[in-house]
Write an enzyme that holds these catalytic residues in place. Structure first.
Site, short mmCIF file in Angstrom:
data_model
loop_
_atom_site.label_atom_id
_atom_site.label_comp_id
_atom_site.label_asym_id
_atom_site.label_seq_id
_atom_site.Cartn_x
_atom_site.Cartn_y
_atom_site.Cartn_z
N LYS A 283 60.28 -55.79 139.45
CA LYS A 283 61.32 -56.50 138.71
C LYS A 283 62.68 -56.06 139.23
O LYS A 283 63.00 -54.87 139.21
CB LYS A 283 61.20 -56.17 137.22
CG LYS A 283 62.35 -56.66 136.36
CD LYS A 283 62.22 -56.14 134.92
CE LYS A 283 63.44 -56.46 134.08
NZ LYS A 283 63.37 -55.88 132.72
N ASP A 288 71.21 -56.86 133.25
CA ASP A 288 70.57 -57.60 132.17
C ASP A 288 71.43 -57.59 130.91
O ASP A 288 71.50 -56.58 130.20
CB ASP A 288 69.19 -57.00 131.86
CG ASP A 288 68.47 -57.76 130.76
OD1 ASP A 288 68.85 -58.91 130.49
OD2 ASP A 288 67.52 -57.19 130.18
N LYS A 295 72.26 -58.71 124.29
CA LYS A 295 72.02 -57.36 123.81
C LYS A 295 73.22 -56.83 123.04
O LYS A 295 74.34 -57.29 123.26
CB LYS A 295 71.75 -56.41 124.99
CG LYS A 295 70.49 -56.69 125.78
CD LYS A 295 70.40 -55.75 126.96
CE LYS A 295 69.14 -55.98 127.79
NZ LYS A 295 67.92 -55.57 127.07
N ASP A 306 68.07 -52.02 135.38
CA ASP A 306 66.96 -52.90 135.09
C ASP A 306 66.26 -53.40 136.36
O ASP A 306 65.28 -54.12 136.28
CB ASP A 306 67.44 -54.09 134.25
CG ASP A 306 66.37 -54.59 133.29
OD1 ASP A 306 65.45 -53.83 132.96
OD2 ASP A 306 66.46 -55.76 132.88
N ASP A 365 65.99 -62.42 126.38
CA ASP A 365 66.02 -61.03 126.82
C ASP A 365 64.65 -60.55 127.25
O ASP A 365 64.51 -59.44 127.75
CB ASP A 365 66.57 -60.13 125.69
CG ASP A 365 66.95 -58.75 126.18
OD1 ASP A 365 67.22 -58.60 127.40
OD2 ASP A 365 66.98 -57.81 125.37
N GLU A 367 63.11 -61.36 129.87
CA GLU A 367 63.24 -62.05 131.15
C GLU A 367 62.46 -61.39 132.28
O GLU A 367 62.07 -62.04 133.24
CB GLU A 367 64.73 -62.16 131.54
CG GLU A 367 65.31 -60.98 132.31
CD GLU A 367 65.31 -59.67 131.52
OE1 GLU A 367 65.25 -58.61 132.16
OE2 GLU A 367 65.37 -59.71 130.28
N ARG A 369 59.47 -60.22 132.44
CA ARG A 369 58.11 -60.76 132.56
C ARG A 369 58.11 -62.14 133.20
O ARG A 369 57.13 -62.55 133.80
CB ARG A 369 57.42 -60.75 131.19
CG ARG A 369 58.02 -61.67 130.16
CD ARG A 369 57.68 -61.27 128.75
NE ARG A 369 58.39 -60.06 128.35
CZ ARG A 369 58.27 -59.49 127.14
NH1 ARG A 369 57.48 -60.04 126.23
NH2 ARG A 369 58.94 -58.40 126.86
#
Length: 515
Positions: A283, A288, A295, A306, A365, A367, A369
């Protein structure tokens, strides 16, 4: 850091500082339990540690004897004492580092002790030192642990401070036993150097702020690394992502002005069998915000990390290319920002992944996956027979396991056992969590095939169940490194900041496929 081996007598070695490990030989451990496991905290507190050095060198033992016998030392792990001008030694200093209880001391602890020695000495402006490999641990294992731990300890993240001091250890000498296999130890040291440097390379990528580590810059860093070590590297942009019908990946990328990057690194050594082909998928969310499901502001600055899963795979591919195991490996990083904008996807949208599965977006959020879904499927399209992904995927894994263990998920017991053995050898802590079929109910959608967020309860498992849909029957492991990719506090052996977690385990995992 330059690393060399010495087979000299420790006391005869000329060095800025000699490092020796002190171990507590007492029967009772510091939990207050006796050998039978009975609690006896009161007597444990009264009993003084019986400290002895983990070396057979009489001169070193003699210098430290009075201090060890004084009762002034607690014997707790990472306690340090620096002795200047030690009589009878050619070293200018002798650093004693406590390793805790002798009966529990392993290579895992040794790696941290080596890091502690580096961080203790570098803070004093010392540039080189010698480390006595302790007795009680196999020589090759000890050398690997010392080199890896020292390199990790030498890293500091304060790149952009105008008053940054140049405090780096330039040279490490490992004092090994004279009866050891010299060639085997040299090989162990060289391999550990590659792994330690690759772990720090990963940490370097993760450490950069998002304005200096966009998807484009991450791809450029990956390309440069691949050129240096002889890997094939292809980088694709938005047009290719759309052409491949990576609807899940693109749904995250569409909200950002920064273009995404699909990074594909290929290692195909001569003489490797056609199968297996290992797929390492990371990833790469370079920042993010959470997207439309934004967030909270508190702590959002850390979301530069991230992309740690992607950085780990880039670093792992570097190590693999240099170590040259005879097995094919493909590394894939799906890199993008997750931003809120007029172009961003919204809760309630339905996206079609590369595999054809439809996904209802419950939370933008969730995201990571989404990008991994297309990354995993693409790896299968490229011929990967075994898959591992790494991602800072869920806060839920931190709730479950804290900041100590990586959360591990697997759809195949054999591949899990292979990884479990690899992370034991690598000295990294990981814990397997379940993927029972009952959890699939949590990701069912009434409008599409699946939802991208299964709710609060079992959040890390729900995320893994989502990814499992795209691995399907291919043996697959998911590493949720959200709680371990970033050190929240400075430790004696490692700086606060990026950890480089999972790289060592991944390299051992890949090497395990070599027949």
């Amino acid at each position: 850091m330059k690393t060399t081996l010495s087979f000299s007598t420790p006391g005869e070695l000329e060095t800025e500082s000699l490092v020796a490990i002190a171990l507590d030989q007492s029967e009772k451990d510091q939990s207050g339990k006796d050998p039978a496991g009975n609690n006896n905290s009161a007597s444990a507190k009264k009993e003084k540690p019986q400290l002895k050095l983990a070396t057979s060198d009489g001169a070193v033992q003699s210098v430290a004897a009075d201090l060890l016998a004084s009762g002034e030392l607690t014997g707790r792990p990472f306690e340090t004492n620096l002795l200047h001008k030690p009589a009878g030694l050619k070293a200018k200093r002798l650093l004693l580092v406590s390793g805790g209880a002798a009966k529990k001391f392993t290579a895992y602890d040794l790696r941290r002790i080596a890091g502690t020695a580096v961080r203790t000495l570098k803070s004093r402006g010392i540039r080189s030192f010698a480390f006595i490999a302790p007795t009680g641990i196999p020589a090759e294992e000890a050398v690997r642990a010392i080199v890896e731990g020292a390199l990790v300890g030498n890293f500091d993240p304060d790149y952009y401070r105008s008053d940054r001091k140049d405090q780096q250890i330039d040279a490490l000498t490992i004092v090994a036993g004279g009866n050891a296999d010299h060639a085997a130890l040299e090989k162990a040291a060289q391999e550990a150097q590659v792994i330690g440097e690759s772990q720090n390379f990963t940490r370097d990528l993760v450490n950069e702020p998002s304005n200096r580590m966009t998807p484009t810059i991450l791809a450029d860093r990956a390309k440069k690394m691949c050129q240096e070590v002889g890997l094939k590297c292809e980088v694709y942009g938005a047009d290719k992502i759309k052409e491949l019908k990576m609807g899940a990946f693109w749904s995250v990328a569409q909200g950002s002005d920064e273009p995404p990057a699909l990074i594909v690194m290929t290692y195909e050594p001569a003489g490797a069998p056609a199968k297996p082909v290992l797929g390492l998928v990371g990833k790469g969310i370079t920042f993010d915000t959470g997207g439309i499901s934004i967030k909270p502001a508190d702590g959002m600055e850390k979301m530069k990390y991230d992309m740690a899963g992607g950085a780990t795979m880039i670093g792992a591919m570097r190590a693999i290319a240099l170590l040259k195991p005879k097995v094919k490996v493909i590394g894939i990083v799906c890199a993008t920002e997750n931003m809120p904008s007029g172009k961003a996807q919204k809760p309630g949208d339905v996206q079609i992944a590369m595999s054809g599965k439809s996904i209802e977006i419950i939370n933008t959020d969730a995201e990571g996956r989404l990008v991994l879904a297309d990354g995993l499927f693409y790896a299968r399209q490229l011929g990967c027979t075994h898959l591992v992904d790494a991602a800072t995927l869920t806060g839920a894994v931190v709730v479950a396991l804290g900041y100590t263990n990586v959360g591990v998920f697997a759809n195949d017991d054999a591949i899990y056992e292979r990884l479990h053995k690899a992370n034991d050898e690598a000295g990294e802590k990981m814990w397997r969590l379940p993927l029972d079929d009952e959890y699939k109910e949590n990701i069912k959608s009434t409008i599409a095939d699946i939802v991208n967020s299964g709710g609060r309860w079992g959040g890390a498992i729900n995320a893994a169940m989502f990814l499992k849909e795209f691995a399907e029957d291919t043996p697959w492991i998911h590493l949720d490194i959200a709680g371990t990719a970033w050190m929240e506090d400075q430790k004696p052996w490692i700086a606060k900041g990026p950890s480089g977690i999972a790289l060592r385990s991944l390299v051992e995992f890949v090497k395990s496929f070599v027949s």
